[in-house]
Structure formats: C-alpha cells, structure tokens
Design a protein around this motif. Structure first.
Motif: not given
Lengths: 189, 602
Positions: B144, B203-204, B206-207
């Motif tokens: 992430s 990224s967001s 996965l986070g």
C-alpha cells in the motif's frame, strides 16, 4: 511475519475476510461501469450489438472450472494431494482457455466492425467491462499457477487450507461475476 | 493466551539500549527496517513524512498563485525562477495558473489529506489501539505504501514535462480533460495524472482492506466493538468509504483513459475543436461527473472522519473527562458514512440536473447537519467543566471543532439548490470547503501528530513552537478564508486568475492583498512546524514514561519505543471502554485494568 493467535481462530480468518471486502470493492467498480452503461444506453447515438457465440463457450468453460476448483479444495482437505494437484492443473488450463475464448469473442465483435472509434454503443462498454473482468481472471490464473507450482515443487508441506479456500472463493466470484455481466449485456444491452 | 508469533529477539533489547537513535546493526537490515518495512508503525511514519513533503509542495503552489491573485499587476522574479517559461517575466501564465490550482487540489486532497492523514494514523493506531501485533496482512500494507510512493513519483514527474501537469481542475471534467488538443495540460500531463491516480486507488484499496480486516478480526481479548476508541471507529468508517467509492473513481478514470487514447465516446459528443469536427457521438460529460462525485463526495468524509476520531480521543484525554455520548458519536459516524454515498449530486445542481432530483439531494444533504450537530454538541459537552490541559494537541482539537462549526454552517447555504445557483463556482465555495474540509482536517492531523509524536519517535515536539504554530495558523486560517465568503456572496468567481476587468470586484483588491500576505505568514509557520517535527525526531525532549498523557488506550501500554510486534510479552487483555477518566476519584483508569467490585457504572 505470520500472526495468528488462538482466540482469533474462532473468528473468520483475516485473509478470508479481507477477500470478502475486496470482492465488495471489485463489485463497486463493476457497478460503476454497468450503471454508466444504463445511463448511456438512453442517449442518442447508441448502438446495440449481437453477442458473439464464443461467449457461450467461455461461459461453459468457466462454469466447469468452478466445479474443478471446488473439487480441488475438497481433495486438499482430505489430503489427497495427487488429486489436488491434477485438479488445480485442470482449473489452470480451463482458466487460460477462458481468457483465450474471450479474446476470440472480442475478435469476432471487432470483425463485425464494432470498433473503439466513433460513436458510442454497447460494444465499447463490452470491451471495457469484459476486458476488466478478464484481467481479474488473469489475476486468478497467476494465483493458480503459484499454487500449482507450490504443490509440485514446494519444499514446505502445506496443511492450512486457508490459501486454497481463498483461491476457490475468488475463483467462484469471478465465475459468478461473469454470469452476471453476460446476463446484464443480454437483458439490458 | 498463547501467541504463535515470532518477535525478533533483537527488537526488545534494541528498545532498551538504543533509546536515542535508531541506527545500528540488528537482526533486521536497514532496508527491511526502514525502507521495505512491514511494521505498521514504520509504514505509518513513511506515509506521514511523504505526506509532509507533499504538503510543502502543495502549500507552496497555493502561496505562489496567491501572490499573483493578490498582486495581479506586479511581476515577481521568484516566479520565473521557480516556473521558467510558465511564468515569463515573473507573471504566471493563465494556463499555468490552472495547472497550479489543479495540482494544489489534487495534492492536498489525495496525497496529503487522504494518504498522509488516514494512511499515517490508520497504520499507526489501528494495531496499537485494538491490541494486535500488526495488520491482518503486513505485506499488503507495505505494498500500500509503495503504490502510494509510485503514484507520487508519477505525479511529481508530470510537473516536469514540457506541456506541464494536468490543468483541468482536480475534478478533471471531460471534455476538457479528454481532448489533448483542448489545452496544454490535457496532453501528457493528464495521462500521467490518471496513471498516478490509478496507482493511488490501488494503494488506498490495499490499505483499506487491511484496516477493515484488522479492526474486525484482530482485536485483543475483551476488546468488543463498543470498547473501541472512537479513533478506531472513525478510521473504520473511513476505510469502508474508501473501499466502496474509490473503485468507482477507477471505473470513471478508465473510461476517460479510453476516450483520450483510443477514440471511444464514453464522455464525448458533438465536439468541434477549432475547425476540427470530432467523430464522437452519444457520449455524456455528465456521466463522468456522476462517477467522479460518487467517489468525490465520500472522499471529503474520507478526509474528515479520521480527524473527527482523533479529535474525540484527544479532547477526552485532555479534558480528563469521558467522551460525552459515546454511542451517539458512533451512531453519527455511521449516519455520516451512509449519507456520504447519497449526496453526490449536490455537486451538480447547476449541470441541468432535474430540479425534482435536486430537491431529493438537497434533503439528503441537509440531513448531514443532524449527525454533524450531534458530534459538535458532544465535543463541546466533553470539554464542558473538564480539567482541560491546553497542550498544542488540545488546542488544535478545539480549533478543529471551531472550524468544523463555521465551515459546516456555510455548507447549509451551499446544500440548498436554489441558493447554490447564486453561490456555485464563486469564492464562497472555496471558503466553505477549505475551512470545513481542508483546514479542519489539517487541524485534526496536527492534533494527532502532537498527541502521538511521543509514541512514534519516543520524544516530544517542542511545545513553545507548537503554541506559536497553533495561534498563527488558527488566526491566519480565518483571516484567509473568512473574507472569501464576502467575495463569493458578491459574485466573485473562483478559478479566475485576473478579475480586474470587472469594476465591481475592484473593491476587493486590498482584501486579496491581505489574504496573500497572511497566507505567506501561515505557510512560513507551517515550515516552522516541519522544522520542529524533524528536529524533535532527533533532538526532542525524551519521553521517560510509557504513558505521558495519562491516557487509557492500549498504545500507551507498549514500551516507549515498541519493536515490531508492539508488546514484549503477551498482548494485554481489555476490561473496559477507553474513556474512564475522572471516575470514582481516579484521574484515569486504563483499559487493561479489570473492573473493580465497587466501581460505579459509567
């Protein structure tokens, strides 16, 4: 760092749960695209398409692969590792076959003169939506390949069925998603 | 409780020996400890520091274009130094002004207040406050950050290409953004913008997946959902909003990418550029706005909710009182999260939206005032008659409440579709969203940084600099954004570089100069905060006790510099909620303390 504690085992495994949230997220992406389809299909210049027959073959293939991945999970749980390996292999082949069939579906549509350029229509959406679905299938294929190689060459014996369960759930999901998308295009498109 | 976890043997010894500085050779190499780290605390710090760098870039952009807005007829050689041929002779070219505004918005909304805020504090606080060794999937968590890093690299790269970065506004509406021939910023810069945002979405997601799974599945023994601190609840709803709305933005951007590069007509119809008649037909630009704002509106809550959560926690700790109305706070967070998905069309009142549909969205929009008012009431009643400790963190939290009230009230104006006909696309809108979303969330972030800095680095930030930081920023924010309401009510449009041809707006000349001067001062004070931040990491006053603020939550039961795995022994068990302050004559009772036989109920 693997983190599992005793009292957490009673709950759903975090990785499985993560998958379910990811599935919700992927569904939102396709919901965005299909609702865009509905909005657009009411505007001027919309062109319908004839669904190529190939997509029915690919439907049959992915349905069978769902059965084989479930059987693979069953044999893994029963520690029938030879059977597990061959069933994962069969699923892998069927998955690749599905993507190839999709490619032929796109090609026959392209040959019907449904292209990217020019005015809007169901065809442009079909390329985007089915293409995006195929990318998700390819993601599953890569995972299958990793599992397949691990089953043959892995030095560590795997006892936890969680990775296989996650894989099987994801695979069923892309299967059901495909059925939904196909029906969507036939009924609404 | 037996844990099948392997704590690196070096990590506990490391805390005792190397209190002052984290260099040295341990089991983990420098790369796996600080760069490709899977430790949620390190990843949180990576998000924070990357966010700070982005905030300096995005903030600097606003100061530079403010120079031009405040002094339209003057030239500033410094602008040519910075921007070269985009500001020849020291005045910003109109096209480049749009690029700066676009980048300022994109950077602040996504890279600072989404990744920098919830990326930092979700990573730092979720495992520590729910009582987990790390996230559900530390590897995904690391990915992430690195997807965010790649998104940053691509976005930075777009600043240095010849045609300049994207310049169609942070909302990138087509057809402007879809046609390279329409403007310089719609060429390569726009493609890079889309690629960067796609990486950012990954990224967001996965986070967010990790945050949700960790909160729901990895809580320690006794940590029921209603014993969770409000920070965790807020971060939870933030993650849910992100996971359900970012994919829709991804869909919208994917179709935009097709329109730009492959000639499809998702958003384009009947367009003539110069003498060129484009073949596109049947596309709908409004469709993009629907897809964009379906993310875009939840996005403002993705920005705001973490700040709300942290403010609740910090106010309760520093008022030495239990949070007022825990369940009401929780219910209003839930209501805001639901309503966030049902109000997107209030950004589109003047796009030719059906007025009946508009009235439904007005109703739903104004409904948000109810949970918001509940939250404000509860913050104020938490402070009421408390033994308030006015740390910089407390001040920033109170500042947040102030800004949230004043910015929220103007939201009621804008949420009415009829008043919006007059106010849309004026400086009033700029004032509204900067106060309620931008500055307020920044204040929440500052409060969080001052409060949890001791946990992050084992040292304190300098308080004197903190008080200067707070007062200048607080007064400065109101001085900058309050006058914009008047400009907007008078009809002054936003997004215009030069308004001098309208005689009616000349009366605001001095006001605009004042805004520019104050924004320079406020920016300078932020740089002072950055200095304080980095100086204190290495030279700040050391933390000598595990629980410096006398707080109840679990992160203060870890060692002063926790290793990967957070607790040296077993994870503590939780016996009570997080807000037993000033109870039965005791100042605070940590969550780990069993409930006594004679204890009163809260």
């Amino acid at each position: 760092m693997e983190i599992v504690s005793d009292q957490q085992r009673k709950r759903i495994h975090p990785h499985k749960f993560t998958l379910w949230v990811a599935i919700a997220s992927i569904l939102m992406m396709f919901a965005g695209l299909t609702s865009a389809f509905i909005v657009k299909s009411n505007l001027t210049g919309w062109k319908d398409i004839d669904m190529p027959k190939v997509f029915w073959y690919s439907t049959a293939v992915i349905l069978v692969s769902s059965v084989t991945v479930q059987a693979a999970l069953r044999s893994f749980r029963q520690r029938e590792m030879r059977q597990y390996r061959s069933l994962i292999g069969v699923t892998l082949v069927l998955g690749i076959l599905f993507v190839i069939l999709q490619w032929f579906g796109f090609k026959s549509l392209w040959d019907q003169n449904v292209k990217f350029t020019g005015s809007a229509g169901a065809g442009q959406f079909l390329y985007v939506i089915f293409g995006l679905h195929a990318i998700h299938v390819i993601g599953g294929i890569i995972t299958l390949l990793v599992m397949f190689l691990k089953a043959f060459f892995g030095k560590v014996k795997l006892y936890s069925s969680v990775p296989v369960e996650v894989l099987a759930t994801y695979w069923h999901f892309v299967d059901i998603l495909w059925i939904y998308l196909l029906l969507f295009f036939i009924v609404i498109g | 409780m037996s844990e099948s976890i392997h704590i690196h043997p070096g990590s506990t010894a490391h805390d005792a020996v190397h209190d002052d500085h984290h260099h040295g050779h341990h089991e983990q190499s420098f790369i796996s400890k600080y760069i490709f780290s899977q430790d949620h605390k390190t990843i949180g710090k990576q998000f924070l520091i990357t966010g700070i760098i982005w905030a300096i870039i995005g903030g600097l952009f606003s100061v530079l274009f403010r120079l031009q807005l405040g002094y339209p007829d003057q030239s500033f050689p410094i602008l040519e130094t910075f921007f070269g041929h985009w500001a020849e002779g020291g005045t910003i070219k109109p096209e480049f002004y749009y690029a700066l505004v676009t980048m300022h918005g994109t950077v602040l909304v996504f890279f600072v207040l989404t990744a920098g805020l919830s990326g930092t504090f979700a990573n730092l606080l979720i495992p520590l406050q729910v009582g987990a060794r790390d996230m559900a999937s530390p590897f995904m968590n690391m990915l992430s950050y690195w997807f965010f890093f790649m998104a940053s690299i691509v976005m930075i790269a777009s600043l240095f290409i010849h045609t300049g970065p994207a310049s169609g506004g942070w909302t990138v509406y087509p057809p402007l953004s879809a046609l390279g021939q329409a403007s310089e910023g719609s060429k390569l810069g726009m493609d890079l913008w889309i690629v960067a945002m796609a990486l950012f979405v990954v990224s967001s997601l996965l986070g967010g997946l990790n945050y949700i799974a960790t909160i729901l599945n990895m809580r320690t023994k006794g940590m029921s959902m209603t014993r969770l601190p409000l920070t965790i609840w807020a971060l939870f709803f933030t993650a849910v909003l992100g996971v359900l709305s970012f994919p829709v933005l991804f869909s919208g951007l994917l179709l935009l990418l097709f329109d730009r590069n492959l000639g499809t007509s998702f958003y384009l119809s009947d367009i003539v550029v110069g003498t060129d008649i484009l073949p596109n037909e049947g596309g709908s630009a409004i469709l993009f706005q629907h897809l964009f704002w379906f993310l875009g509106h939840p996005e403002v809550y993705i920005i705001l909710l973490p700040a709300m959560g942290m403010v609740s926690e910090i106010l309760s700790v520093n008022a030495r009182k239990p949070i007022f109305g825990y369940m009401a706070m929780l219910g209003s967070l839930f209501a805001i999260a639901i309503l966030a998905f049902l109000v997107w069309a209030h950004h589109m009142f003047v796009t030719g939206l059906n007025p009946f549909l508009g009235s439904v969205f007005v109703l739903l929009t104004l409904l948000i005032a109810v949970p918001s008012a509940i939250k404000v009431f509860n913050w104020l009643t938490t402070l009421w008659r408390g033994n308030i400790r006015l740390f910089p963190s407390t001040l920033f939290a109170i500042g947040f409440v102030s800004l949230f009230i004043s910015g929220g009230l103007t939201g009621i104006f804008l949420g009415n579709s009829t008043i919006d006909i007059h106010l849309h696309d004026t400086m009033f809108v700029v004032a509204h969203f900067h106060i309620v979303m931008g500055v307020a969330s920044m204040f929440g972030m500052f409060a969080g940084v001052y409060h949890w800095f001791p946990k992050m680095f084992g040292r304190y930030l300098n308080s004197t600099l903190g008080y200067i930081h707070f007062w200048v920023t607080m007064i400065g924010s109101y001085l900058i954004f309050w006058p914009m309401h008047y400009e907007g009510l008078a009809g002054m449009p936003r997004r215009y570089l030069d308004k001098s041809i309208w005689k009616s707006f000349n009366q605001f000349g001095d006001l605009d100069k004042m805004i520019t001067v104050v924004s320079i001062i406020v920016f300078a004070v932020q740089l002072m905060f950055v200095f304080n931040f980095f100086y204190s990491i290495f030279k700040g006053r050391k933390v000598t006790t595990t629980n410096p603020w006398g707080a109840n939550t679990l992160e203060w039961t870890t060692p002063i510099n926790p290793g990967h795995g957070n607790w040296t022994g077993e994870i503590p068990e939780v016996h009570r909620w997080a807000y037993d302050y000033g109870k039965d004559g005791r100042e605070f009772i940590p969550q780990t303390e069993p409930v006594g036989a004679n204890e009163s109920k809260h």
